[in-house]
Design an enzyme around this catalytic site. Structure first.
Site, PDB file in Angstrom:
ATOM      1  N   GLU A 238       0.870  -1.173   0.000  1.00  0.00           N
ATOM      2  CA  GLU A 238       0.000   0.000   0.000  1.00  0.00           C
ATOM      3  C   GLU A 238       0.907   1.222   0.000  1.00  0.00           C
ATOM      4  OE1 GLU A 238      -2.980  -0.298  -0.596  1.00  0.00           O
ATOM      5  OE2 GLU A 238      -3.346  -2.402  -0.141  1.00  0.00           O
ATOM      6  N   CYS A 272      -1.795   9.193   2.357  1.00  0.00           N
ATOM      7  CA  CYS A 272      -1.361   8.597   1.089  1.00  0.00           C
ATOM      8  C   CYS A 272      -2.320   8.898  -0.057  1.00  0.00           C
ATOM      9  CB  CYS A 272      -1.172   7.094   1.243  1.00  0.00           C
ATOM     10  SG  CYS A 272      -2.656   6.205   1.761  1.00  0.00           S
TER      11      CYS A 272
END
Length: 493
Positions: A238, A272
């Site tokens: 991720e 993110c």
């Protein structure tokens, strides 16, 4: 626990050293011994029952609720300033939602799926079952130290695995509470909590896990994947990258401005999937900037001195971001501070700076920004914006502001990204029934929802052949009637 311990021989037990909290010894050996114990538990009980998994999730849920205040105080301590309401919104509530969603759907997820065996092997029964992989390694980052630790942990436990969790060294106060929470709710038979700096993280990613999930930067993700390849450990990465925002001619500029700023300034942009840059239709620019300034003045009336404005995690991140601004000044790129109500920066706080049409060669346009700097680029046609995104690494998220369904469809089908959100930002991450993950340089694999359960499970084919066994008629020696039978079957296919 006692039964398992009794099955470990004295020789094996003597080789299991406790974790060295100061990492004075060999960090790999300490981690290896911890993994050995968890794998022992996994081999003895390879398929935890529904009730066992449900109990684990319920204990974790209750512990999260009881440690709420302690976690909020720890997050404020680690960040210097982070509003408890913001921490509750972006970390505790989504984590709790994931637990409740997993509990609600676990029995369905665990159910074997029937498949149809081919008529040629009739009578037979075929199915797919979801087997726990064993021991899952999780490396969580500093920007969401609770959510990005507990969210994959929920998926791994729901799938019946044991877990080793490596937390970021930049959040010591949060780690202390999180360790206590996990030790109280989940025994060492299920979860081992690991702390340490770079050398420990590097050793951790080299362990022979049955699955490894890493959340962090693309650069470090490549090293993690290389380390995992030594044991052919399957990985979920991720990562991040540059998540674009497209503001179309049909967008409502006020709604777009509010939503962009919500996504950009939550956690001071240290997310993110934070909007990294804006692709704005030329005619929308004046209205968009006007509404951004109005919204900022309302959200943070004292600028960065407002109590709800979050600090950057440390001086290193502050230095990196001010370095971008120094380079922009040297290149004489036009930029402006959208928060004139207070200082541009102080301590570990930086005001939101808007960059006007920055040069592509600047570092700020090559690297994930991860902070309150927002480049704005102009386009004339939506196909131009899509083409701009498509020639760059695939983003973790894309945000489209548009009231035109034709434009929605054009973006949905015209580009590949981890996730697409229309007329909002960030909220897809907190949807417990949606998968989350990147593609290409923004990540590999996904978790959350049933997709997370499948990520941490081995999909095992099961074929049960019943009598009579007609396959023996096809065994050597191959006589003429078998040749004719196979030829007919070939024509049938």
């Amino acid at each position: 626990m006692d039964n398992i311990a009794s099955q470990i021989s004295s020789t094996e037990r003597s080789s299991i050293a406790p974790m060295d909290p100061d990492h004075q010894g060999d960090p790999y050996k300490n981690l290896e011994n911890t993994l050995f114990v968890l794998k022992k538990h996994s081999r003895i009980h390879p398929f935890p029952s529904f009730n066992q998994r449900l109990t684990l999730l319920t204990k974790l849920q209750h512990a999260l609720l009881s440690y709420e205040e302690a976690l909020l105080k720890a997050l404020t301590s680690d960040y210097g300033q982070r509003a408890p309401e913001e921490s509750r919104l972006i970390e505790l509530i989504p984590a709790l939602g994931e637990i409740k969603h997993a509990k609600r759907h676990l029995s369905h997820w665990m159910r074997s799926q029937s498949r149809r065996p081919h008529i040629s092997i009739f009578p037979a029964k075929a199915s797919v079952m979801y087997q726990p992989k064993g021991v899952v390694g999780i490396i969580s980052p500093w920007n969401y130290p609770i959510l990005l630790s507990l969210s994959p942990l929920v998926g791994a436990l729901a799938a019946g695995n044991r877990v080793m969790l490596k937390a970021s060294e930049f959040c010591p106060a949060t780690n202390s509470v999180l360790r206590q929470l996990l030790e109280e709710s989940l025994s060492e038979e299920w979860v081992a909590f690991v702390e340490g700096e770079v050398e420990v993280a590097n050793a951790f990613s080299q362990l022979p896990f049955d699955h490894l999930l890493f959340t962090g930067s693309t650069q470090v993700g490549k090293q993690v994947m290389a380390n995992a390849a030594q044991h052919l450990t399957p990985v979920t990465l991720e990562l991040g990258g540059k998540s674009p925002v497209i503001v179309s001619p049909s967008a409502n500029p006020k709604t777009a401005a509010e939503s962009i700023l919500f996504g950009k300034l939550i956690n001071a942009g240290q997310t993110c999937v934070a909007p990294d840059y804006i692709l704005c239709h030329r005619q929308q620019k004046p209205a968009l900037i006007h509404h951004m300034k109005q919204t900022l003045a309302r959200m943070y009336p004292n600028g960065i001195d407002s109590p709800d404005y979050t600090c950057l995690i440390n001086e290193k991140q502050m230095s990196r971001l001010t370095g971008y601004l120094d380079e922009i000044e040297q290149q004489q790129i036009c930029y402006e501070n959208l928060m004139p109500q207070g200082p541009k920066w102080k301590e570990n706080k930086l005001a939101l700076h808007l960059l006007h049409q920055p040069d592509e060669q600047l570092k700020v346009m090559q690297e994930e920004i991860f902070g309150p700097i927002l480049p704005l680029l102009l386009y004339n046609d939506l196909s131009e914006a899509i083409a701009y995104i498509n020639v760059r690494p695939r983003p973790l998220a894309t945000y489209l502001f548009s009231q035109n369904t034709k434009e929605h469809r054009e973006v949905e089908t015209g580009m590949v990204c981890g996730g697409l959100v229309i007329n909002q930002t960030l909220l897809h991450v907190a949807q417990a029934d949606l998968p989350f993950g990147g593609i290409g340089e923004s990540g590999m694999g996904m978790y959350h929802a049933i997709e997370g359960f499948h990520t941490f499970s081995h999909t095992k084919a099961v074929l049960h052949k019943k009598r009579p066994n007609m396959i023996r008629l096809l065994m050597p020696p191959y006589k003429k009637h078998i040749h004719k039978l196979l030829k007919r079957y070939w024509r049938f296919l």
